[in-house]
Structure formats: structure tokens, C-alpha cells
Design a protein around this motif. Structure first.
Motif, mmCIF file in Angstrom:
data_model
loop_
_atom_site.group_PDB
_atom_site.id
_atom_site.type_symbol
_atom_site.label_atom_id
_atom_site.label_comp_id
_atom_site.label_asym_id
_atom_site.label_seq_id
_atom_site.Cartn_x
_atom_site.Cartn_y
_atom_site.Cartn_z
ATOM 1 N N ALA A 243 55.484 88.269 28.814
ATOM 2 C CA ALA A 243 54.490 89.023 28.104
ATOM 3 C C ALA A 243 53.128 89.430 28.570
ATOM 4 N N THR A 244 52.765 90.597 28.223
ATOM 5 C CA THR A 244 51.611 90.991 28.863
ATOM 6 C C THR A 244 51.019 92.138 27.760
ATOM 7 N N ASN A 245 49.816 92.052 27.562
ATOM 8 C CA ASN A 245 48.991 93.036 26.966
ATOM 9 C C ASN A 245 48.627 94.203 27.609
ATOM 10 N N VAL A 246 48.873 94.202 29.007
ATOM 11 C CA VAL A 246 48.429 95.421 29.996
ATOM 12 C C VAL A 246 49.455 96.321 30.014
ATOM 13 N N LYS A 247 49.312 97.428 29.952
ATOM 14 C CA LYS A 247 50.335 98.724 30.092
ATOM 15 C C LYS A 247 50.553 99.130 31.327
ATOM 16 N N TYR A 248 49.416 99.177 32.305
ATOM 17 C CA TYR A 248 49.605 99.830 33.622
ATOM 18 C C TYR A 248 48.793 98.902 34.631
ATOM 19 N N TYR A 249 49.367 98.980 36.006
ATOM 20 C CA TYR A 249 48.823 98.180 37.006
ATOM 21 C C TYR A 249 48.668 99.237 38.171
ATOM 22 N N CYS A 250 47.871 98.922 39.165
ATOM 23 C CA CYS A 250 47.784 99.653 40.366
ATOM 24 C C CYS A 250 48.167 98.884 41.424
ATOM 25 N N MET A 251 49.306 99.102 42.009
ATOM 26 C CA MET A 251 49.869 98.163 43.181
ATOM 27 C C MET A 251 50.031 98.977 44.549
ATOM 28 N N GLY A 252 50.060 98.167 45.477
ATOM 29 C CA GLY A 252 50.110 98.481 46.922
ATOM 30 C C GLY A 252 51.380 97.913 47.365
ATOM 31 N N PHE A 253 52.066 98.856 48.184
ATOM 32 C CA PHE A 253 53.379 98.533 48.781
ATOM 33 C C PHE A 253 53.301 98.573 50.174
ATOM 34 N N LYS B 228 44.616 109.339 30.079
ATOM 35 C CA LYS B 228 43.738 110.403 30.083
ATOM 36 C C LYS B 228 43.760 111.209 31.429
ATOM 37 N N ASN B 229 44.659 110.522 32.322
ATOM 38 C CA ASN B 229 44.616 111.078 33.779
ATOM 39 C C ASN B 229 43.239 111.266 34.244
ATOM 40 N N ASN B 230 42.470 110.248 34.282
ATOM 41 C CA ASN B 230 41.255 110.295 34.849
ATOM 42 C C ASN B 230 41.280 110.048 36.176
ATOM 43 N N GLU B 231 41.151 111.269 36.960
ATOM 44 C CA GLU B 231 41.340 111.106 38.508
ATOM 45 C C GLU B 231 40.477 110.438 39.226
ATOM 46 N N GLU B 232 39.063 110.437 38.896
ATOM 47 C CA GLU B 232 38.106 109.933 39.497
ATOM 48 C C GLU B 232 38.402 108.187 39.325
ATOM 49 N N TYR B 233 38.592 107.709 38.167
ATOM 50 C CA TYR B 233 38.940 106.258 37.955
ATOM 51 C C TYR B 233 40.141 106.025 38.797
ATOM 52 N N ILE B 234 41.272 106.814 38.557
ATOM 53 C CA ILE B 234 42.599 106.736 39.370
ATOM 54 C C ILE B 234 42.205 106.276 40.799
ATOM 55 N N THR B 235 41.458 107.285 41.578
ATOM 56 C CA THR B 235 41.222 107.177 42.881
ATOM 57 C C THR B 235 40.202 106.080 43.323
ATOM 58 N N GLU B 236 39.357 105.436 42.555
ATOM 59 C CA GLU B 236 38.492 104.602 42.925
ATOM 60 C C GLU B 236 39.410 103.248 42.622
ATOM 61 N N LEU B 237 40.219 103.062 41.690
ATOM 62 C CA LEU B 237 41.263 102.262 41.505
ATOM 63 C C LEU B 237 42.173 101.885 42.828
ATOM 64 N N GLU B 238 42.577 103.206 43.194
ATOM 65 C CA GLU B 238 43.489 102.779 44.244
ATOM 66 C C GLU B 238 42.683 102.517 45.619
ATOM 67 N N GLN B 239 41.683 102.913 45.630
ATOM 68 C CA GLN B 239 40.836 102.546 46.947
ATOM 69 C C GLN B 239 40.534 101.187 46.622
ATOM 70 N N LYS B 240 40.265 100.548 45.406
ATOM 71 C CA LYS B 240 39.861 99.000 45.241
ATOM 72 C C LYS B 240 41.120 98.357 45.896
ATOM 73 N N VAL B 241 42.252 98.718 45.278
ATOM 74 C CA VAL B 241 43.661 98.115 45.809
ATOM 75 C C VAL B 241 43.668 97.765 47.245
ATOM 76 N N LYS B 242 43.494 99.178 48.103
ATOM 77 C CA LYS B 242 43.510 99.285 49.499
ATOM 78 C C LYS B 242 42.524 98.352 49.901
ATOM 79 N N LYS C 274 43.415 103.470 28.735
ATOM 80 C CA LYS C 274 43.020 105.054 28.519
ATOM 81 C C LYS C 274 42.688 105.866 29.458
ATOM 82 N N ASP C 275 41.971 105.279 30.588
ATOM 83 C CA ASP C 275 41.822 106.135 31.815
ATOM 84 C C ASP C 275 43.034 106.739 32.526
ATOM 85 N N ILE C 276 44.156 105.894 32.383
ATOM 86 C CA ILE C 276 45.376 106.107 33.317
ATOM 87 C C ILE C 276 45.947 107.400 32.243
#
Length: 90
Positions: A2-12, A31-45, A27-29
Motif C-alpha cells: 500500500a502507498t499513498n503516492v499516486k505517481y512515480y517518475c522511473m527510468g528504464f 495538471k500536466n505541469n510541463e516544467e515540473y515534469i521536465t525537471e523531475l525527469e532530469q532529476k531521475v536521469k 497535483k503537478d502530474i
């Protein structure tokens, strides 16, 4: 699990093996907050020196399959459909 997290950013990796990941702000996911998503993807990289083939936002259900399996099988990312698929042992 069980988790209270709805979304994750994962690298494959290129073969679909899940690598590094972090949780994503719901909320950012949603709302499709493109700036947040891009920064999060870069963080994972930046979290690994491995060459990631794909970094994407996934649901908690997909995350659980990649990390914990279904009790019988392990899962990897199907690189054609972008969905979890059963990992076939070599």
C-alpha cells in the motif's frame, strides 16, 4: 504494498529493466505541469550513471509491478507498448 503516492517518475534501461525512480507530485502530474515534469525527469536521469533508455511518469500500480511483481512474476517495461510485461528468465 500500500502507498499513498499516486505517481512515480522511473527510468528504464534499454531492455526494459526498471532502474532509478522517485515519487512525483500528484497535483503537478494531473495538471500536466510541463516544467515540473521536465525537471523531475532530469532529476531521475541525474540519479544514475547508467544509460537510461526511457524516463517517464508511471502510476503507483505500474510501479508496484516493476518493484514488487505480482507475487509470482517479475515485470519489465515493454519497450513497444510502454506497459509492464512479465520478465521471462533467460
Amino acid at each position: 504494498m500500500a502507498t499513498n503516492v499516486k505517481y512515480y517518475c522511473m527510468g528504464f534501461l534499454a531492455d526494459g529493466t526498471p532502474s532509478v525512480r522517485t515519487f512525483a507530485n500528484t497535483k503537478d502530474i494531473e495538471k500536466n505541469n510541463e516544467e515540473y515534469i521536465t525537471e523531475l525527469e532530469q532529476k531521475v536521469k541525474n540519479m544514475t550513471e547508467e544509460e537510461l533508455s526511457v524516463v517517464e511518469i508511471i502510476s503507483a500500480e505500474e510501479y508496484n509491478l516493476y518493484v514488487n511483481g505480482d507475487g509470482t512474476n517479475s515485470y519489465i517495461r515493454d519497450m513497444e507498448t510502454a506497459k509492464p510485461k512479465i520478465k521471462i528468465p533467460p
